[in-house]
Scaffold this motif. Structure first.
Motif, PDB file in Angstrom:
ATOM      1  N   PRO A  95       0.812  -1.225   0.000  1.00  0.00           N
ATOM      2  CA  PRO A  95       0.000   0.000   0.000  1.00  0.00           C
ATOM      3  C   PRO A  95       0.841   1.269   0.000  1.00  0.00           C
ATOM      4  N   ALA A  96       2.006   1.243   0.669  1.00  0.00           N
ATOM      5  CA  ALA A  96       2.873   2.426   0.711  1.00  0.00           C
ATOM      6  C   ALA A  96       3.400   2.782  -0.664  1.00  0.00           C
ATOM      7  N   THR A  97       3.367   1.823  -1.599  1.00  0.00           N
ATOM      8  CA  THR A  97       3.778   2.082  -2.985  1.00  0.00           C
ATOM      9  C   THR A  97       2.582   2.400  -3.860  1.00  0.00           C
ATOM     10  N   LEU A  98       1.510   1.623  -3.737  1.00  0.00           N
ATOM     11  CA  LEU A  98       0.363   1.768  -4.640  1.00  0.00           C
ATOM     12  C   LEU A  98      -0.413   3.066  -4.400  1.00  0.00           C
ATOM     13  N   ILE A  99      -0.524   3.484  -3.139  1.00  0.00           N
ATOM     14  CA  ILE A  99      -1.300   4.700  -2.850  1.00  0.00           C
ATOM     15  C   ILE A  99      -0.646   5.941  -3.473  1.00  0.00           C
ATOM     16  N   PRO A 100       0.640   6.185  -3.263  1.00  0.00           N
ATOM     17  CA  PRO A 100       1.237   7.360  -3.927  1.00  0.00           C
ATOM     18  C   PRO A 100       1.237   7.245  -5.447  1.00  0.00           C
ATOM     19  N   LEU A 101       1.329   6.003  -5.978  1.00  0.00           N
ATOM     20  CA  LEU A 101       1.226   5.857  -7.434  1.00  0.00           C
ATOM     21  C   LEU A 101      -0.151   6.278  -7.930  1.00  0.00           C
ATOM     22  N   ALA A 102      -1.198   5.890  -7.201  1.00  0.00           N
ATOM     23  CA  ALA A 102      -2.553   6.286  -7.584  1.00  0.00           C
ATOM     24  C   ALA A 102      -2.734   7.792  -7.485  1.00  0.00           C
ATOM     25  N   VAL A 103      -2.190   8.390  -6.420  1.00  0.00           N
ATOM     26  CA  VAL A 103      -2.270   9.847  -6.275  1.00  0.00           C
ATOM     27  C   VAL A 103      -1.553  10.528  -7.420  1.00  0.00           C
ATOM     28  N   ALA A 104      -0.391  10.004  -7.804  1.00  0.00           N
ATOM     29  CA  ALA A 104       0.357  10.586  -8.914  1.00  0.00           C
ATOM     30  C   ALA A 104      -0.425  10.490 -10.220  1.00  0.00           C
ATOM     31  N   GLY A 105      -1.099   9.347 -10.438  1.00  0.00           N
ATOM     32  CA  GLY A 105      -1.910   9.203 -11.645  1.00  0.00           C
ATOM     33  C   GLY A 105      -3.053  10.202 -11.697  1.00  0.00           C
ATOM     34  N   LEU A 106      -3.731  10.391 -10.567  1.00  0.00           N
ATOM     35  CA  LEU A 106      -4.817  11.372 -10.514  1.00  0.00           C
ATOM     36  C   LEU A 106      -4.286  12.794 -10.720  1.00  0.00           C
ATOM     37  N   ALA A 107      -3.117  13.073 -10.154  1.00  0.00           N
ATOM     38  CA  ALA A 107      -2.523  14.404 -10.316  1.00  0.00           C
ATOM     39  C   ALA A 107      -2.162  14.657 -11.773  1.00  0.00           C
ATOM     40  N   LEU A 108      -1.688  13.627 -12.468  1.00  0.00           N
ATOM     41  CA  LEU A 108      -1.357  13.796 -13.886  1.00  0.00           C
ATOM     42  C   LEU A 108      -2.601  14.081 -14.708  1.00  0.00           C
ATOM     43  N   VAL A 109      -3.689  13.365 -14.411  1.00  0.00           N
ATOM     44  CA  VAL A 109      -4.955  13.636 -15.108  1.00  0.00           C
ATOM     45  C   VAL A 109      -5.402  15.071 -14.833  1.00  0.00           C
ATOM     46  N   ALA A 110      -5.308  15.498 -13.572  1.00  0.00           N
ATOM     47  CA  ALA A 110      -5.695  16.858 -13.224  1.00  0.00           C
ATOM     48  C   ALA A 110      -4.824  17.885 -13.950  1.00  0.00           C
ATOM     49  N   PHE A 111      -3.538  17.602 -14.061  1.00  0.00           N
ATOM     50  CA  PHE A 111      -2.636  18.516 -14.764  1.00  0.00           C
ATOM     51  C   PHE A 111      -3.049  18.678 -16.227  1.00  0.00           C
ATOM     52  N   VAL A 112      -3.358  17.575 -16.872  1.00  0.00           N
ATOM     53  CA  VAL A 112      -3.770  17.643 -18.282  1.00  0.00           C
ATOM     54  C   VAL A 112      -5.055  18.441 -18.426  1.00  0.00           C
ATOM     55  N   LEU A 113      -6.024  18.190 -17.557  1.00  0.00           N
ATOM     56  CA  LEU A 113      -7.292  18.912 -17.637  1.00  0.00           C
ATOM     57  C   LEU A 113      -7.099  20.407 -17.409  1.00  0.00           C
ATOM     58  N   VAL A 114      -6.252  20.758 -16.437  1.00  0.00           N
ATOM     59  CA  VAL A 114      -5.997  22.172 -16.148  1.00  0.00           C
ATOM     60  C   VAL A 114      -5.308  22.836 -17.325  1.00  0.00           C
ATOM     61  N   GLU A 115      -4.299  22.177 -17.875  1.00  0.00           N
ATOM     62  CA  GLU A 115      -3.538  22.792 -18.971  1.00  0.00           C
ATOM     63  C   GLU A 115      -4.398  22.974 -20.221  1.00  0.00           C
ATOM     64  N   ARG A 116      -5.409  22.168 -20.396  1.00  0.00           N
ATOM     65  CA  ARG A 116      -6.282  22.312 -21.568  1.00  0.00           C
ATOM     66  C   ARG A 116      -7.253  23.478 -21.427  1.00  0.00           C
ATOM     67  N   ARG A 117      -7.487  23.920 -20.180  1.00  0.00           N
ATOM     68  CA  ARG A 117      -8.526  24.932 -19.971  1.00  0.00           C
ATOM     69  C   ARG A 117      -7.995  26.287 -19.523  1.00  0.00           C
ATOM     70  N   VAL A 118      -6.819  26.314 -18.914  1.00  0.00           N
ATOM     71  CA  VAL A 118      -6.328  27.564 -18.348  1.00  0.00           C
ATOM     72  C   VAL A 118      -5.870  28.500 -19.468  1.00  0.00           C
ATOM     73  N   ALA A 119      -5.977  29.806 -19.208  1.00  0.00           N
ATOM     74  CA  ALA A 119      -5.638  30.802 -20.226  1.00  0.00           C
ATOM     75  C   ALA A 119      -4.147  30.823 -20.533  1.00  0.00           C
ATOM     76  N   HIS A 120      -3.317  30.707 -19.492  1.00  0.00           N
ATOM     77  CA  HIS A 120      -1.863  30.762 -19.672  1.00  0.00           C
ATOM     78  C   HIS A 120      -1.246  29.506 -19.054  1.00  0.00           C
ATOM     79  N   PRO A 121      -1.228  28.391 -19.806  1.00  0.00           N
ATOM     80  CA  PRO A 121      -0.765  27.124 -19.240  1.00  0.00           C
ATOM     81  C   PRO A 121       0.753  27.096 -19.035  1.00  0.00           C
ATOM     82  N   LEU A 122       1.179  26.239 -18.100  1.00  0.00           N
ATOM     83  CA  LEU A 122       2.610  26.001 -17.951  1.00  0.00           C
ATOM     84  C   LEU A 122       3.179  25.331 -19.190  1.00  0.00           C
ATOM     85  N   LEU A 123       2.385  24.443 -19.780  1.00  0.00           N
ATOM     86  CA  LEU A 123       2.806  23.729 -20.980  1.00  0.00           C
ATOM     87  C   LEU A 123       1.658  23.658 -21.961  1.00  0.00           C
ATOM     88  N   ASP A 124       1.880  24.183 -23.156  1.00  0.00           N
ATOM     89  CA  ASP A 124       0.888  24.095 -24.208  1.00  0.00           C
ATOM     90  C   ASP A 124       0.864  22.647 -24.714  1.00  0.00           C
TER      91      ASP A 124
END
Length: 496
Positions: free
Chosen positions: A221-250
């Motif tokens: 669990p000490a490995t799988l939980i942070p991996l799952a959090v990282a996966g969700l954070a990556l999805v959130a990053f993609v969604l944010v970058e697609r919608r924000v006016a001035h993204p960190l990465l186009d």
């Protein structure tokens, strides 16, 4: 040049922040003995700094465009100095890791503003000269880090590798306030704080999971939980970058094969070339009995060769396609890493020498060309974003490589040593285990672990090098049409 003060101030900050990536490597065994740190603790001493630097670099650059680049740079230097003091005063591994992460935050503010400050202060030939000096200082910091770290550790003690930052920081802040003009980005910009937070959570989650996998296994669990959090954070990053006016990465840049190829090359470069040096340093000092100075000097073949080759590449290979310099250089680095995987219980550091030379040659090809290759893959208005992205993935690749290397090393040693010994070897030294484990067994186990980690790292470098050759070459602009009256096609991919 008229404004040597600006160049000196920026180069002082750059030298400090890049020096602190490598200067700690030779000091790790002494830190472990003084602070009773485990191998996992030492991983975080290295990764805490690199991760904070990588995770916040793009966000710090965007904030500096709004708040003022000189202001953010000065705040970064001050934070870096304060964190350096805390590193030196740390009484345990947890405090040292936290202080190193704080150092990384300050370094991100410094690194994100160096090139924009130089770009606003110099123009024309002066700018080219300033960037040349800055590049030489950047390479020199990485080269002298292990040697300087060894000298300081063997002399006044490992704490002083951090204390020396204090007077340099005072001079850097004074020069910056006196000589560096303030500058900002275009009006109407905003900071993508949500994207910054999501990316930081992704980078931290992945690295933490890899480190825990070495201690608890991949299914824990000490490995799988942070991996799952990282996966969700990556999805959130993609969604944010697609919608924000001035993204960190186009994200549209990821549709360019050449840009993806260069980013993969930059990600693999620092990790494959330097990700194992911390563990090789532990091996040489803990098991081979080298002094910190001698351990640092063993890295000179790699750094000296890389600097010589980088100078020759800059002078003689101007205009050579990026897919050759970056992709070919990565394959040389990967070959050198694989050549180091020949260790056994009787090996000494000279077994690493051929591999060090190959890695140095490859580094000399990649280091001076990868940033320019990234800029050549994007439109001019995205050059700042591309420059920040290439620096970010380089540091992230290094942080992940340190974690992966340690995990593979530990897993290979676990079956050869008593339970828990693989994790405590770095902290207790070979002497702590001799009561129940013969010296030959210790050396054989560590050598086996190093070989396994070097093979994994080297193969990753081979894959990355091949992908660079394919993607960057495929992304070259098509030649102008020879059909009469046809308009030449605009080059938006990598030139060469």
């Amino acid at each position: 040049m008229r404004r040597w003060g600006t160049l000196t101030a920026v180069c002082l900050g750059t030298f400090m922040l890049l020096l602190d990536v490598t200067i700690v490597l030779v000091a790790l065994p002494d830190m472990a003995g003084s602070l009773h740190a485990s191998l996992g603790d030492l991983q975080w001493v290295v990764d805490g700094y690199a991760l904070a630097l990588a995770a916040l670099l793009l966000g710090a650059g965007a904030a500096a465009d709004i708040l003022g680049r000189r202001r953010v740079h000065v705040v970064g230097v001050a934070l870096f100095a304060a964190a350096s003091l805390l590193c030196g005063l740390a009484s345990g591994p947890e405090l040292l890791v936290a202080a190193r992460a704080l150092q990384g935050i300050g370094a991100a503010a410094m690194f994100a503003t160096t090139l924009p400050l130089l770009g606003s202060a110099y123009q024309g030939r002066q700018r080219s000269a300033a960037l040349g000096v800055w590049g030489a200082v950047s390479g020199g910091a990485a080269a002298v880090g292990p040697v300087l770290g060894g000298l300081i550790t063997q002399g006044p003690g490992w704490q002083w590798i951090f204390y020396v930052n204090l007077p340099v920081s005072v001079v850097a802040i004074w020069l910056t306030l006196r000589e560096v003009p303030e500058s900002r980005g275009p009006r109407g910009m905003s900071v993508d704080w949500a994207g910054t937070a999501a990316f930081a959570l992704f980078a931290g989650g992945v690295t933490y999971a890899v480190v825990r996998a070495g201690e608890d296994g991949w299914t824990a669990p000490a490995t799988l939980i942070p991996l799952a959090v990282a996966g969700l954070a990556l999805v959130a990053f993609v969604l944010v970058e697609r919608r924000v006016a001035h993204p960190l990465l186009d994200l549209s840049l990821l549709r360019r094969p050449a840009f993806v190829g260069v980013m993969l090359g930059a990600f693999a470069f620092n990790g494959v070339a330097f990700g194992g040096i911390a563990y090789l340093s532990i091996w040489m000092q803990t098991l081979l009995g080298m002094s910190p100075v001698r351990g640092g000097l063993t890295m000179l073949p790699l750094t000296a060769v890389s600097m010589v080759v980088a100078v020759l590449v800059g002078r003689l290979l101007h205009g050579v396609p990026a897919w050759l310099t970056v992709g070919g250089g990565l394959l040389l680095i990967a070959s050198g890493t694989l050549c180091q995987a020949v260790l056994d219980a009787g090996s000494d550091w000279t077994a690493l020498l051929p591999g060090f030379v190959l890695v140095g040659i490859g580094t000399g090809f990649v280091s001076p060309t990868v940033a320019g290759a990234a800029l050549a893959t994007v439109p001019a208005e995205r050059s700042g974003m591309a420059g920040g992205a290439v620096n970010t993935v380089r540091q992230l690749g290094y942080a992940l490589a340190v974690a992966v290397f340690g995990t593979v090393l530990t897993s290979r040693m676990t079956g050869r040593l008593p339970n828990g010994a693989a994790h405590t070897l770095a902290g207790g030294g070979a002497g702590a285990l001799r009561g129940g484990v013969p010296e030959h067994t210790l050396r054989a186990a560590f050598a086996s672990g190093l070989n396994g980690a070097l093979v994994v790292t080297g193969l990753a470098g081979v894959v990355a090098g091949v992908l660079v050759l394919v993607l960057v070459r495929a992304g070259r602009p098509a030649p102008p049409s020879k059909t009469p009256g046809a308009a030449p096609e605009k080059a938006t991919a990598a030139r060469g």
